[in-house]
Design a protein around this motif. Structure first.
Motif, PDB file in Angstrom:
ATOM      1  N   ASN A   1       0.573  -1.357   0.048  1.00  0.00           N
ATOM      2  CA  ASN A   1      -0.181  -0.252  -0.225  1.00  0.00           C
ATOM      3  C   ASN A   1       0.454   0.970  -0.020  1.00  0.00           C
ATOM      4  N   SER A   2       2.134   1.250   0.646  1.00  0.00           N
ATOM      5  CA  SER A   2       3.125   2.461   0.795  1.00  0.00           C
ATOM      6  C   SER A   2       4.027   2.357  -0.456  1.00  0.00           C
ATOM      7  N   CYS A   3       3.546   1.546  -1.310  1.00  0.00           N
ATOM      8  CA  CYS A   3       4.691   1.516  -2.544  1.00  0.00           C
ATOM      9  C   CYS A   3       4.121   3.204  -3.029  1.00  0.00           C
ATOM     10  N   VAL A   4       5.117   3.511  -4.610  1.00  0.00           N
ATOM     11  CA  VAL A   4       4.914   5.032  -4.482  1.00  0.00           C
ATOM     12  C   VAL A   4       5.512   5.015  -6.180  1.00  0.00           C
ATOM     13  N   PRO A   5       4.395   4.744  -7.020  1.00  0.00           N
ATOM     14  CA  PRO A   5       4.667   4.319  -8.260  1.00  0.00           C
ATOM     15  C   PRO A   5       5.695   4.648  -9.506  1.00  0.00           C
ATOM     16  N   GLY A   6       5.790   4.108 -10.540  1.00  0.00           N
ATOM     17  CA  GLY A   6       7.337   4.531 -10.666  1.00  0.00           C
ATOM     18  C   GLY A   6       8.534   4.210  -9.905  1.00  0.00           C
ATOM     19  N   GLU A   7       8.463   3.685  -8.874  1.00  0.00           N
ATOM     20  CA  GLU A   7       9.465   2.973  -8.057  1.00  0.00           C
ATOM     21  C   GLU A   7       8.978   1.569  -7.587  1.00  0.00           C
ATOM     22  N   GLY A   8       8.415   0.766  -7.867  1.00  0.00           N
ATOM     23  CA  GLY A   8       8.145  -0.256  -7.564  1.00  0.00           C
ATOM     24  C   GLY A   8       8.372  -1.701  -7.796  1.00  0.00           C
TER      25      GLY A   8
ATOM     26  N   PHE B   1       7.768  -4.335  -9.324  1.00  0.00           N
ATOM     27  CA  PHE B   1       7.572  -5.255 -10.935  1.00  0.00           C
ATOM     28  C   PHE B   1       7.715  -4.589 -11.949  1.00  0.00           C
ATOM     29  N   LYS B   2       7.409  -4.755 -12.896  1.00  0.00           N
ATOM     30  CA  LYS B   2       7.797  -4.889 -14.381  1.00  0.00           C
ATOM     31  C   LYS B   2       7.180  -3.308 -14.612  1.00  0.00           C
ATOM     32  N   ASN B   3       7.966  -2.537 -15.305  1.00  0.00           N
ATOM     33  CA  ASN B   3       8.425  -1.501 -15.966  1.00  0.00           C
ATOM     34  C   ASN B   3       7.959  -0.188 -14.269  1.00  0.00           C
ATOM     35  N   ARG B   4       8.856  -0.930 -13.539  1.00  0.00           N
ATOM     36  CA  ARG B   4       9.024  -0.521 -11.392  1.00  0.00           C
ATOM     37  C   ARG B   4       7.129   0.303 -11.122  1.00  0.00           C
ATOM     38  N   THR B   5       6.195  -1.149 -11.804  1.00  0.00           N
ATOM     39  CA  THR B   5       4.492  -1.140 -10.894  1.00  0.00           C
ATOM     40  C   THR B   5       4.911  -1.486  -9.846  1.00  0.00           C
ATOM     41  N   CYS B   6       3.484  -1.104  -8.838  1.00  0.00           N
ATOM     42  CA  CYS B   6       3.279  -1.871  -7.870  1.00  0.00           C
ATOM     43  C   CYS B   6       2.341  -2.176  -8.578  1.00  0.00           C
ATOM     44  N   GLY B   7       1.759  -3.092  -6.732  1.00  0.00           N
ATOM     45  CA  GLY B   7       0.361  -3.635  -6.756  1.00  0.00           C
ATOM     46  C   GLY B   7      -0.482  -2.591  -6.493  1.00  0.00           C
TER      47      GLY B   7
END
Length: 792
Positions: A342-349, A351-357
């Motif tokens: 939940n605290s994942c920042v999009p672009g810094e995740g 997963f693929k292409n630095r995505t978040c769940g």
């Protein structure tokens, strides 16, 4: 689980704006039911449809369960296909750590690999080297036993028997297992089994009244109440076991005390619990209750207003929460994983292409990514995390089965802790004073095939028996063992020797013929006194050198013989004192040369006497031999031969200093090794040859006329000389050390004294006591004739 989820949902900081829900399915301890329930949970349909998921359901963060290892194995293979997270709170078999077979499996209970190592450490701690093992015929028992056996073998513990308890038992199988236990000499028996499987074995043991065994339990039964019967107390009292660490969860006791069926009418578990606790029935379940109550006994109806605080039930005991604590940590693990997502920042995740769940619609494998990396501190201030194989730290409580105060039941007392993360020697901590042993003993019993071998002995393996069965054999002479159960004895260094107990090497005493000991005193004093005698005689002979007695006895040879005798006596002093390599060489060579010089003087005197009586006519053939050049030649030639023998000895194999550690126990004999014994006996043989020739010549000349004749005295002196040295040979060969030196020294002194006494004392007697005989007439045998002539 419900308590923990409510606690998390009420925590505004852990998962803000996110609520956790749950669905409970009963696996019924069967693989088929567990797999069916798993598929139902994933599809959100009443009918299990593989590979189908309802699009309107909330995402499943993880599946918690099962507690049985064989059920979790089946579930894990299914869930691992899609990387759906599975967190078990009770499955402990080692195979679940295999990330190839179970890629999405995690657990909050330690792997049996840690437990097996801990049990082996417990066995080694008490010195039990002879144990029996009982395992149930499941993955839990078989895999746990496999690791346990490896750890026991690494700890030098032998296994007397390994018996498998089948899940479906017959009387013959139980009788065989109990017979093996009763006939075994092992006192400590490790049981890797669940309480249900192990229970029939204990029942049979109670019937056979087999006592005196120490039961070591695995986590599946070590805290079980199933054995808490009066008939089992004498058998189970004093047992030890490992169990999951317990936890005291704040607020959980209050939550349990406030449970009420009226608050959660859809919870069938609480309804059944209520009926069993208060011995009542619910009217809503009247049909079922009527069918079960065939005897038409009076029925007490449950109202929901009963006070649970007024009854005493084991279910509400908060002092021993172990599996419960594992569930608590499992739910909080999921919550912390969702917090990270939940605290994942999009672009810094991650997963693929630095995505978040997406917390509202995430894939199970995304949740697993965060779950396996969770590391947090729970409300009990304990660290919660997983290693690379999905296991928590191997931390266990050590449980001791003790009598209750009324001695009518068993209580499980925490008496120690095992922590696999602690360093060697610190992983197992026990409160020895608080442990009770079977039979009321305060000390742990022994469980060994053979008692420990004390220091001073070694273990000798019994043929056909395990390594733990052995005899104790005393160390051989010169060896020690300075610890118990030594496999081999240690040879002491040459300068050391074992003490009487053969557990320590002590420095050996050094033995040699010393000037400080009584024997050394006596020989030294004797040598000095004997040296004084020929010295005095030499002085007297020099003073009376012009008298007939001295002249008639070949003055020059007498001087040489007396000097030789002085040197012979003094060379004995070289044999006394701490030997060195130089003194070893000097003592033997000087002894051989000086004695050869002395005996050659005796031989020369003998030959000169014979020649003197043979050359009685003018121009006789023997006249040309009479003279000092002959005697000098005899002395010089014989001495030179001895010197050649000694030179050959020194150049080939000279004497040397040797530390003799074999002849005497605990003593180093400082001896002079002869080097070449052949050369030594050649030296003595040449001396003997000279003595024999002197004796023969003197013996044949003993009847020559006049007092001038020395042959009688020389004959007797050679007899004394030969007697001394013939006696010396067997005495010398039968002794060692300082006594060998003393024998040789005594032979030197005795033979020297014999020569002095036999050859010179009679002459000294005439010169000093009867000077009237020291005349030419007396020496020529004319004394009586002169006397008669005066009388007439």
């Amino acid at each position: 689980m419900i308590f923990t989820i409510e606690e998390i949902n009420q925590n505004a900081t852990l998962l803000p704006n996110v609520k956790l829900g749950f669905v409970i399915y009963d696996s019924c301890n069967t693989v088929v039911k567990a797999l069916e329930s798993t598929v139902q949970l994933l599809t959100s349909e009443e009918k299990a449809i593989p590979n189908f998921r309802c699009q309107f359901q909330q995402p499943v963060a993880a599946i918690v369960g099962d507690d049985k290892s064989f059920v979790s194995i089946a579930m894990g293979r299914l869930l691992g296909l899609q990387r759906i997270p599975q967190i078990s709170y009770g499955s402990s078999v080692k195979i679940l750590s295999d990330k190839i077979q179970f890629p999405s499996f995690l657990r909050t209970t330690p792997s049996d690999e840690f437990q097996s190592y801990g049990l082996a450490r417990l066995i080694s701690h008490y010195g039990w080297t002879w144990v029996g093992i009982l395992v149930e015929d499941t993955d839990y028992g078989q895999q746990g036993a496999q690791v346990l056996i490896e750890e026991l073998e690494n700890s030098n513990v032998c296994i007397d028997f390994l018996s498998v308890i089948p899940t479906f038992k017959t009387s013959s199988i139980l009788s065989h297992i109990v017979k093996v236990i009763s006939e075994s000499s092992a006192k400590a028996i490790i049981v890797f089994s669940s309480d249900v499987v192990f229970y029939p074995v204990i029942e049979e043991i109670v019937k056979k009244n087999i006592t005196g065994k120490i039961w070591i339990g695995s986590d599946a039964w070590s805290s079980s109440q199933l054995f808490n019967h009066q008939s089992f107390l004498g058998i189970m009292h004093g047992s030890l076991g490992f169990d999951f660490r317990s936890g005291d969860m704040p607020g959980f006791e209050e939550f349990m005390s406030n449970l009420n069926p009226l608050k959660i009418p859809e919870d069938i578990f609480i309804h059944r619990f209520w009926e069993q606790t208060f011995k009542c029935q619910w009217a809503s379940l009247k049909a079922r209750n009527t069918q079960n109550n065939k005897a038409q006994e009076p029925i007490t109806w449950c109202t929901g207003h009963e006070k649970i605080q007024n009854v005493t039930v084991q279910f509400l005991d908060m002092s021993n929460l172990r599996v419960t604590y594992n569930v608590y940590n499992a739910i909080y693990t999921i919550a912390h994983a969702l917090k990270e997502m939940n605290s994942c920042v999009p672009g810094e995740g991650p997963f693929k292409n630095r995505t978040c769940g997406d917390i509202k619609n995430f894939e199970p494998w995304q949740a697993f990514h965060y779950l396996k990396s969770v590391h947090f501190t729970n409300n009990m201030d304990e660290q919660v995390f997983f290693d690379e194989e999905g296991n928590p730290p191997g931390i266990y409580d050590v449980i001791n089965w003790q009598m209750s105060p009324g001695r009518d039941s068993i209580k499980h007392v925490n008496v120690g802790r095992f922590d696999s993360t602690a360093g060697p020697g610190k992983d197992l901590i026990l409160d020895e004073e608080n442990i009770e042993w079977n039979g009321g003993h305060r000390k742990p019993p022994r469980s060994v095939c053979s008692e420990s071998c004390p220091m001073g002995s070694r273990k000798a393996h019994k043929k056909g028996k395990p390594a733990c069965c052995f005899d104790c054999v005393s160390c051989s002479e010169g060896e020690i063992s300075n610890k118990t159960d030594s496999v081999e004895c240690i040879q002491c260094p040459d300068d050391y020797w074992p003490n009487m107990s053969q557990n320590q090497c002590l420095e050996r005493d050094i033995e040699f013929l010393s000037y400080q000991e009584p024997l050394g005193h006596m020989l030294t004093a004797t040598a000095l006194l004997l040296a004084l005698v020929p010295t005095t005689i030499l002085a007297v002979f020099i003073k009376f050198r012009h008298t007939p007695m001295v002249k008639a006895n070949n003055r020059e040879l007498s001087y040489l013989l007396l000097i030789a005798l002085i040197l012979c006596v003094l060379c004995s002093l070289i044999f006394i004192g701490h030997p060195r390599t130089l003194t070893c060489v000097i003592r033997q060579v000087s002894f051989g040369i000086v004695f050869a010089f002395g005996i050659s003087c005796v031989l020369a005197k003998t030959i000169m006497v014979v020649l003197a009586f043979r050359a009685t006519k003018p121009n006789d053939y023997f006249n040309k031999w009479i003279g000092p050049h002959l005697s000098r030649s005899i002395v010089g030639g014989c001495t030179l031969i001895q010197m050649i023998v000694c030179s050959f000895w020194l150049t080939t194999a000279p004497p040397f200093l040797e530390k003799n550690t074999k002849s005497k126990r605990a003593v180093i004999l400082m001896e002079c090794n002869l080097g070449s014994t052949t050369a030594y006996w050649c030296m003595l043989g040449f001396m003997g040859l000279l003595a024999i020739v002197s004796f023969i010549v003197a013996f044949l000349s003993r009847k020559l006329p006049d007092n001038f004749n020395e042959a009688k005295f020389i004959t007797f002196s050679m007899l004394v000389f030969a007697s001394v040295w013939l006696t010396f040979i067997p005495a010398y060969l039968s002794t060692h050390g300082k006594y060998m030196v003393a024998v040789e020294t005594f032979a030197i002194l005795a033979s020297s004294a014999g020569l002095v006494s036999c050859i010179f004392i009679p002459k000294l007697y005439i010169i000093l006591i009867h000077p009237e005989r020291n005349t030419r007439n007396y020496l020529m045998g004319k004394k009586d004739y002169s006397h008669k002539k005066k009388k007439f």
